[in-house]
Design a protein around this motif. Sequence first.
Motif, PDB file in Angstrom:
ATOM      1  N   PHE A 144     -10.564  14.637   0.226  1.00 57.34           N
ATOM      2  CA  PHE A 144      -9.758  14.559  -0.985  1.00 57.34           C
ATOM      3  C   PHE A 144      -8.257  14.587  -0.687  1.00 57.34           C
ATOM      4  O   PHE A 144      -7.518  15.491  -1.102  1.00 57.34           O
ATOM      5  CB  PHE A 144     -10.142  15.695  -1.935  1.00 57.34           C
ATOM      6  CG  PHE A 144     -11.602  15.692  -2.301  1.00 57.34           C
ATOM      7  CD1 PHE A 144     -12.195  14.557  -2.854  1.00 57.34           C
ATOM      8  CD2 PHE A 144     -12.387  16.812  -2.093  1.00 57.34           C
ATOM      9  CE1 PHE A 144     -13.530  14.537  -3.191  1.00 57.34           C
ATOM     10  CE2 PHE A 144     -13.734  16.806  -2.435  1.00 57.34           C
ATOM     11  CZ  PHE A 144     -14.300  15.666  -2.976  1.00 57.34           C
ATOM     12  N   THR A 145      -7.818  13.564   0.039  1.00 52.06           N
ATOM     13  CA  THR A 145      -6.406  13.390   0.369  1.00 52.06           C
ATOM     14  C   THR A 145      -6.070  11.907   0.280  1.00 52.06           C
ATOM     15  O   THR A 145      -6.965  11.060   0.195  1.00 52.06           O
ATOM     16  CB  THR A 145      -6.097  13.876   1.802  1.00 52.06           C
ATOM     17  OG1 THR A 145      -6.845  13.057   2.734  1.00 52.06           O
ATOM     18  CG2 THR A 145      -6.474  15.340   1.995  1.00 52.06           C
ATOM     19  N   ALA A 146      -4.762  11.609   0.335  1.00 49.50           N
ATOM     20  CA  ALA A 146      -4.338  10.207   0.341  1.00 49.50           C
ATOM     21  C   ALA A 146      -4.918   9.480   1.550  1.00 49.50           C
ATOM     22  O   ALA A 146      -5.393   8.348   1.440  1.00 49.50           O
ATOM     23  CB  ALA A 146      -2.812  10.134   0.345  1.00 49.50           C
ATOM     24  N   GLN A 147      -4.893  10.139   2.717  1.00 50.77           N
ATOM     25  CA  GLN A 147      -5.455   9.543   3.925  1.00 50.77           C
ATOM     26  C   GLN A 147      -6.960   9.328   3.760  1.00 50.77           C
ATOM     27  O   GLN A 147      -7.517   8.329   4.230  1.00 50.77           O
ATOM     28  CB  GLN A 147      -5.204  10.449   5.122  1.00 50.77           C
ATOM     29  CG  GLN A 147      -5.695   9.898   6.453  1.00 50.77           C
ATOM     30  CD  GLN A 147      -4.950   8.656   6.894  1.00 50.77           C
ATOM     31  OE1 GLN A 147      -3.710   8.652   6.918  1.00 50.77           O
ATOM     32  NE2 GLN A 147      -5.667   7.600   7.215  1.00 50.77           N
ATOM     33  N   GLY A 148      -7.607  10.254   3.063  1.00 51.77           N
ATOM     34  CA  GLY A 148      -9.043  10.120   2.821  1.00 51.77           C
ATOM     35  C   GLY A 148      -9.380   8.870   2.036  1.00 51.77           C
ATOM     36  O   GLY A 148     -10.421   8.242   2.263  1.00 51.77           O
ATOM     37  N   ILE A 149      -8.509   8.496   1.111  1.00 54.20           N
ATOM     38  CA  ILE A 149      -8.735   7.295   0.299  1.00 54.20           C
ATOM     39  C   ILE A 149      -8.667   6.041   1.160  1.00 54.20           C
ATOM     40  O   ILE A 149      -9.552   5.181   1.120  1.00 54.20           O
ATOM     41  CB  ILE A 149      -7.710   7.204  -0.843  1.00 54.20           C
ATOM     42  CG1 ILE A 149      -7.863   8.387  -1.798  1.00 54.20           C
ATOM     43  CG2 ILE A 149      -7.877   5.890  -1.612  1.00 54.20           C
ATOM     44  CD1 ILE A 149      -6.742   8.492  -2.811  1.00 54.20           C
ATOM     45  N   THR A 150      -7.614   5.921   1.956  1.00 53.68           N
ATOM     46  CA  THR A 150      -7.463   4.719   2.785  1.00 53.68           C
ATOM     47  C   THR A 150      -8.554   4.649   3.862  1.00 53.68           C
ATOM     48  O   THR A 150      -9.042   3.564   4.182  1.00 53.68           O
ATOM     49  CB  THR A 150      -6.071   4.666   3.426  1.00 53.68           C
ATOM     50  OG1 THR A 150      -5.822   5.870   4.166  1.00 53.68           O
ATOM     51  CG2 THR A 150      -4.991   4.519   2.361  1.00 53.68           C
ATOM     52  N   ASP A 151      -8.937   5.807   4.385  1.00 55.49           N
ATOM     53  CA  ASP A 151     -10.037   5.819   5.360  1.00 55.49           C
ATOM     54  C   ASP A 151     -11.339   5.348   4.718  1.00 55.49           C
ATOM     55  O   ASP A 151     -12.141   4.643   5.345  1.00 55.49           O
ATOM     56  CB  ASP A 151     -10.225   7.228   5.931  1.00 55.49           C
ATOM     57  CG  ASP A 151      -9.126   7.623   6.906  1.00 55.49           C
ATOM     58  OD1 ASP A 151      -8.355   6.736   7.323  1.00 55.49           O
ATOM     59  OD2 ASP A 151      -9.041   8.824   7.238  1.00 55.49           O
ATOM     60  N   LYS A 165      -9.681  -7.733   4.539  1.00 57.70           N
ATOM     61  CA  LYS A 165      -9.461  -7.448   3.124  1.00 57.70           C
ATOM     62  C   LYS A 165      -9.288  -5.952   2.893  1.00 57.70           C
ATOM     63  O   LYS A 165      -8.478  -5.529   2.071  1.00 57.70           O
ATOM     64  CB  LYS A 165     -10.623  -7.993   2.284  1.00 57.70           C
ATOM     65  CG  LYS A 165     -10.675  -9.502   2.214  1.00 57.70           C
ATOM     66  CD  LYS A 165     -11.682 -10.007   1.192  1.00 57.70           C
ATOM     67  CE  LYS A 165     -13.098  -9.809   1.659  1.00 57.70           C
ATOM     68  NZ  LYS A 165     -14.084 -10.427   0.707  1.00 57.70           N
ATOM     69  N   ALA A 166     -10.028  -5.163   3.645  1.00 57.11           N
ATOM     70  CA  ALA A 166      -9.933  -3.709   3.510  1.00 57.11           C
ATOM     71  C   ALA A 166      -8.566  -3.208   3.991  1.00 57.11           C
ATOM     72  O   ALA A 166      -7.970  -2.307   3.373  1.00 57.11           O
ATOM     73  CB  ALA A 166     -11.045  -3.023   4.299  1.00 57.11           C
ATOM     74  N   ALA A 170      -6.078  -1.190   1.637  1.00 63.54           N
ATOM     75  CA  ALA A 170      -5.662   0.148   2.069  1.00 63.54           C
ATOM     76  C   ALA A 170      -4.137   0.248   2.136  1.00 63.54           C
ATOM     77  O   ALA A 170      -3.554   1.265   1.751  1.00 63.54           O
ATOM     78  CB  ALA A 170      -6.282   0.482   3.417  1.00 63.54           C
ATOM     79  N   ALA A 171      -3.499  -0.803   2.614  1.00 62.18           N
ATOM     80  CA  ALA A 171      -2.040  -0.808   2.721  1.00 62.18           C
ATOM     81  C   ALA A 171      -1.393  -0.733   1.336  1.00 62.18           C
ATOM     82  O   ALA A 171      -0.395  -0.016   1.144  1.00 62.18           O
ATOM     83  CB  ALA A 171      -1.567  -2.058   3.458  1.00 62.18           C
ATOM     84  N   LYS A 172      -1.944  -1.465   0.379  1.00 66.42           N
ATOM     85  CA  LYS A 172      -1.407  -1.432  -0.985  1.00 66.42           C
ATOM     86  C   LYS A 172      -1.577  -0.047  -1.614  1.00 66.42           C
ATOM     87  O   LYS A 172      -0.648   0.497  -2.221  1.00 66.42           O
ATOM     88  CB  LYS A 172      -2.102  -2.478  -1.850  1.00 66.42           C
ATOM     89  CG  LYS A 172      -1.602  -2.493  -3.299  1.00 66.42           C
ATOM     90  CD  LYS A 172      -2.362  -3.485  -4.134  1.00 66.42           C
ATOM     91  CE  LYS A 172      -1.795  -3.531  -5.560  1.00 66.42           C
ATOM     92  NZ  LYS A 172      -1.784  -2.185  -6.198  1.00 66.42           N
ATOM     93  N   VAL A 173      -2.774   0.521  -1.482  1.00 65.25           N
ATOM     94  CA  VAL A 173      -3.039   1.840  -2.052  1.00 65.25           C
ATOM     95  C   VAL A 173      -2.146   2.888  -1.395  1.00 65.25           C
ATOM     96  O   VAL A 173      -1.589   3.766  -2.069  1.00 65.25           O
ATOM     97  CB  VAL A 173      -4.529   2.216  -1.885  1.00 65.25           C
ATOM     98  CG1 VAL A 173      -4.767   3.675  -2.266  1.00 65.25           C
ATOM     99  CG2 VAL A 173      -5.400   1.301  -2.745  1.00 65.25           C
TER     100      VAL A 173
END
Length: 314
Positions: A144-151, A165-166, A170-173
């Motif tokens: 539950f972190t910003a890094q967790g989302i992109t991962d 595409k991922a 991930a870069a946009k998010v």
Amino acid sequence: MFIARSNHLSSRIKSYRLAAALAGGLLATTASLAPVSGIVAVAQAEELKTFKDSSRLVSVGGAVTEIVYALGEDSKLIGRDRTSVYPESVTKLPDIGYMRQLSSEGVLSVAPTAMLVIEGSGPVETMDVLKRASVPMIVVPEVFTAQGITDKIKAVGEALGAQEKAAALAAKVEADLKAVETKTSTIKEKKRVLFILSRQGGRFQVSGQGTAADGMIEMAGGLNAIDEFQGYKQLTDEALDKAAPDLILLMKTGVDKAMDDHSDLLSNSALAATPAGRNKSIVTMDGLYLLGFGPRSAEAARELSESLYGKAVQ
């Protein structure tokens, strides 16, 4: 050709069911035995990173399913769990059950060639049966972190062979999340937020540390009003007074049956006496949008931040 494909699918379902039955029997036989290294090795097969065939994909976990759609890979989906409700079109797919209460029969009934599941899905017994039935499965980590989302986005992309595409998504998010962080970084006095999951027996079930709500509050530039325990627990009136929240955060009713009707919240004298109660500062947000930690989380963090500090935060 249609008849041939139907027969092929029917044959696959029968073979899955047979494998599941055999696996279930194996589990029942070994349940009363001491651990055997050979059996453990079966359950701990070599970790899969990319599916060989994702043409019949089952997705478990609302954020995982959102990512599949965001990557443009949704044409592969043939089943989803009950937390997968966004975008709305996904609700037309067969529902295989709630992510923490899956049954092997429900999953195998749609004959998947691949299964993406969010960490924490289960129960363990069901997941073991599916592994023994040779259903290709990749577990997506939940942090539950910003890094967790992109991962998470990158893990789904790798699983589906959509790494480029991922990476772009991930870069946009990541950029959107950084923008929220930059906007709230100059706040000197952070506001305290109390996330209420439900109300039981006159007491509130609230979020402590290490939860999705805790992570979202932090990303929005707030402080979790509860810092004395992990997970979700009931709060006494004395603890509620000590928490002194500036804002009460709720989520709309979902599979966890969280409270979305706060008409009677202020009838609780302890809550009414808090800064949030006195100012009637109560915010309700969609559950998956708020706590999913998926492609829309930057928007959710920005919205929560604006509820806390207004749109003029510099």
